[in-house]
Design a protein around this motif. Structure first.
Motif, short mmCIF file in Angstrom:
data_model
loop_
_atom_site.label_atom_id
_atom_site.label_comp_id
_atom_site.label_asym_id
_atom_site.label_seq_id
_atom_site.Cartn_x
_atom_site.Cartn_y
_atom_site.Cartn_z
N GLY A 35 0.81 -1.22 0.00
CA GLY A 35 0.00 0.00 0.00
C GLY A 35 0.84 1.26 0.00
O GLY A 35 0.53 2.24 -0.69
N GLU A 36 1.92 1.24 0.80
CA GLU A 36 2.82 2.38 0.82
C GLU A 36 3.43 2.62 -0.55
O GLU A 36 3.50 3.75 -1.03
CB GLU A 36 3.94 2.12 1.84
CG GLU A 36 3.50 2.09 3.29
CD GLU A 36 3.26 3.48 3.82
OE1 GLU A 36 4.21 4.28 3.87
OE2 GLU A 36 2.10 3.78 4.17
N VAL A 37 3.88 1.56 -1.16
CA VAL A 37 4.58 1.67 -2.44
C VAL A 37 3.64 2.06 -3.57
O VAL A 37 3.94 2.92 -4.38
CB VAL A 37 5.29 0.34 -2.77
CG1 VAL A 37 5.84 0.35 -4.18
CG2 VAL A 37 6.42 0.10 -1.77
N GLU A 38 2.48 1.42 -3.64
CA GLU A 38 1.58 1.66 -4.77
C GLU A 38 1.13 3.11 -4.83
O GLU A 38 0.99 3.69 -5.92
CB GLU A 38 0.38 0.72 -4.71
CG GLU A 38 -0.63 1.04 -3.63
CD GLU A 38 -1.65 -0.05 -3.43
OE1 GLU A 38 -2.71 0.25 -2.86
OE2 GLU A 38 -1.39 -1.21 -3.81
N THR A 39 0.89 3.73 -3.67
CA THR A 39 0.45 5.12 -3.65
C THR A 39 1.54 6.04 -4.18
O THR A 39 1.28 6.92 -5.01
CB THR A 39 0.05 5.54 -2.23
OG1 THR A 39 -1.02 4.69 -1.77
CG2 THR A 39 -0.42 6.99 -2.20
N GLU A 40 2.75 5.85 -3.71
CA GLU A 40 3.86 6.69 -4.15
C GLU A 40 4.18 6.47 -5.62
O GLU A 40 4.38 7.41 -6.39
CB GLU A 40 5.09 6.42 -3.29
CG GLU A 40 6.33 7.17 -3.71
CD GLU A 40 6.18 8.68 -3.63
OE1 GLU A 40 6.93 9.39 -4.31
OE2 GLU A 40 5.29 9.15 -2.88
N PHE A 41 4.22 5.21 -6.04
CA PHE A 41 4.52 4.90 -7.44
C PHE A 41 3.46 5.47 -8.37
O PHE A 41 3.78 6.00 -9.44
CB PHE A 41 4.64 3.39 -7.63
CG PHE A 41 5.96 2.82 -7.20
CD1 PHE A 41 6.87 3.57 -6.47
CD2 PHE A 41 6.31 1.51 -7.51
CE1 PHE A 41 8.09 3.05 -6.07
CE2 PHE A 41 7.52 0.97 -7.12
CZ PHE A 41 8.41 1.75 -6.39
N ALA A 42 2.20 5.34 -7.99
CA ALA A 42 1.12 5.84 -8.84
C ALA A 42 1.20 7.35 -9.02
O ALA A 42 0.99 7.88 -10.11
CB ALA A 42 -0.24 5.46 -8.25
N LEU A 43 1.54 8.07 -7.93
CA LEU A 43 1.66 9.52 -8.00
C LEU A 43 2.80 9.92 -8.94
O LEU A 43 2.62 10.76 -9.83
CB LEU A 43 1.93 10.07 -6.60
CG LEU A 43 2.22 11.58 -6.51
CD1 LEU A 43 1.01 12.38 -6.97
CD2 LEU A 43 2.61 11.97 -5.09
N GLN A 44 3.95 9.32 -8.77
CA GLN A 44 5.11 9.67 -9.59
C GLN A 44 4.92 9.26 -11.04
O GLN A 44 5.28 10.00 -11.97
CB GLN A 44 6.37 9.02 -9.02
CG GLN A 44 6.75 9.49 -7.63
CD GLN A 44 7.14 10.97 -7.59
OE1 GLN A 44 7.53 11.54 -8.60
NE2 GLN A 44 7.02 11.57 -6.43
N GLU A 45 4.37 8.09 -11.27
CA GLU A 45 4.15 7.62 -12.63
C GLU A 45 3.15 8.50 -13.38
O GLU A 45 3.35 8.84 -14.55
CB GLU A 45 3.61 6.18 -12.62
CG GLU A 45 4.64 5.14 -12.35
CD GLU A 45 4.09 3.73 -12.50
OE1 GLU A 45 4.89 2.79 -12.47
OE2 GLU A 45 2.85 3.58 -12.66
N GLY A 46 2.08 8.88 -12.68
CA GLY A 46 1.04 9.68 -13.33
C GLY A 46 1.59 10.97 -13.90
O GLY A 46 1.21 11.40 -15.00
N VAL A 47 2.50 11.61 -13.17
CA VAL A 47 3.13 12.85 -13.64
C VAL A 47 4.07 12.56 -14.81
O VAL A 47 4.05 13.25 -15.84
CB VAL A 47 3.88 13.55 -12.50
CG1 VAL A 47 4.64 14.77 -13.02
CG2 VAL A 47 2.91 13.97 -11.40
#
Length: 428
Positions: free
Chosen positions: A241-253
């Motif tokens: 959960g920690e990783v998916e939130t951060e990865f999704a934010l960075q990837e989206g940009v």
């Protein structure tokens, strides 16, 4: 029955969250959501959206009539804006419910672990640092401490839900540092001849190449050793959960605006005038003017849709941020029909001129010369490249008593086909 249960749970979670937000901010829950009970389903949310949109159309028509008469009413305008804001919240709740349904389906496909031995070995290493042979199972050539197959797959599935571009675009898993693709120039020619006429040589297609390099995305969450020792919760799920939130934010940009330096080349950089406009062998993504120097017009959106060749519209959709969708919602065609329409059934998005809308927060706002809307077939147009595997390195030394879980994933992206997109540029 299972699908209905997941739908009900997702809707109840959204209704509860909105009610809690209203209590904290002293703002009312949008019209239509108040009727959604914990045992309701997403259809109630959709009914709320459609009712609010019906009210919006009536009040917006009154506002336009008064403006034509020269009697602009500030209170009427405020009423229209408030209803418009309600629609945005309701539609967002529908979209969130659809995402939760998808997530629930992903995570409940089976209760059994696909690789139980490997997952148990990873859990032992996660808690105590115990090294077991199973930690390298299936990936001996890579070495290191790897996340278990099931955990890696869970993060990837969730990223599809959390990162809109992942849900829209094509994906390619690679096992090397980069991925190169050849593109034909379509230069082959032919000619008509008679029976005994000579056959001169015709032109032959040439090839261009585009390389999709990967950048490294990382997260470094921490937990104390006592927490790991005493925790009764699923620690793998917590870390995922920690990783998916951060990865999704960075990837989206990065998938939108990335400059290609240790990250993907963003879609918007390939539009005419962008930094990668000349990078693709087939050229850049062409633009269509909005019809006004600093705003959208109905004719501009119609032009945007019809500038895309018909063979690419079958799976086409529009991407924009919430502010842009708010402006689109007020536009009508020449017969007085609104270009924006709400969702009519669970799992379906709101539409613009009959094509689905995906809300992406990173898209630009409406402003002179900005490009707030991209329309096209994203599966055929943009490629996301994933280097195989999510790596997790357990670090108990850097900051005692905290244990760091240094997690990395190598990701790239770039344009596949500029012809399947059109971008709206705000210009007269």
């Amino acid at each position: 029955m299972k699908k209905v249960m997941m739908t009900s749970i997702a809707t109840a979670m959204i209704a509860s969250a909105l009610a809690a937000h209203a209590a904290q901010t002293s703002q009312p829950v949008p019209r239509g959501i108040v009727a959604v009970r914990a045992d309701g389903d997403v259809n109630a949310l959709i009914e709320g959206v459609n009712k609010a949109f019906h009210d919006f159309k009536a009040e917006h028509t009154k506002q336009l009539d008064e403006i034509k008469k020269g009697n602009a009413d500030a209170l009427q305008a405020l009423k229209v804006d408030n209803i418009n804001a309600d629609i945005a919240k309701l539609q967002a709740a529908v979209d969130a419910a659809n995402e939760k349904i998808v997530a629930a389906q992903m995570n409940s496909a089976t209760g059994a672990l696909k690789d139980k031995e490997y997952t148990e070995a990873f859990s032992a290493h996660f808690k105590r640092g115990d090294v077991q042979a199973a930690l390298n199972k299936g990936t001996a050539s890579e070495g290191g401490f790897l996340a278990p197959v099931e955990w890696d797959r869970t993060i990837t599935d969730r990223l599809v839900v959390l990162s809109p571009m992942r849900g829209l675009c094509a994906g390619q898993t690679i096992s090397t540092a980069g991925f190169s693709k050849l593109f034909g120039s379509r230069g082959t020619t032919s000619g008509w001849v008679g029976e005994t006429d000579p056959r001169p040589e015709t032109n032959t297609s040439t090839f261009g190449m585009l390389t999709y390099n990967t950048g490294e995305l990382y997260a470094n969450p921490a937990a104390t050793q006592q927490m790991l020792d005493d925790s009764a919760v699923n620690l793998e799920a917590w870390l995922a959960g920690e990783v998916e939130t951060e990865f999704a934010l960075q990837e989206g940009v990065a998938f939108l605006t990335g400059n290609g330096t240790n990250k993907p080349n963003g879609l918007l950089t390939y539009i005419t005038g962008g930094s990668n406009a000349a990078a693709h062998p087939w050229g850049d993504i062409k633009t269509v003017k909005s019809g006004a120097a600093a705003s959208l017009t109905a004719d501009g959106l119609i032009d945007l849709v019809y500038e895309l060749p018909g063979e690419y519209t079958g799976n086409a959709r529009a991407t924009m941020n919430r502010n842009t969708q708010k402006a689109v919602r007020k536009l009508k065609d020449g017969e007085g029909n609104y270009l924006w329409q709400p969702s009519f059934q669970a799992g379906e998005p709101a539409t613009m001129l009959g094509y689905g809308i995906t809300e992406i927060a990173g898209m630009p706002d409406i402003a002179a010369n900005s490009k707030p809307i991209v329309f096209g077939d994203f599966k055929r147009g943009y490629l996301i490249v994933d280097r195989v595997g999510v790596r997790v390195l357990r670090d108990p030394y850097t900051k005692k008593p905290y244990i760091y879980f240094y997690t990395t994933k190598r990701v790239g992206g770039g344009l596949l086909n500029p012809d399947v997109f059109k971008a709206l540029t705000v210009a007269a």
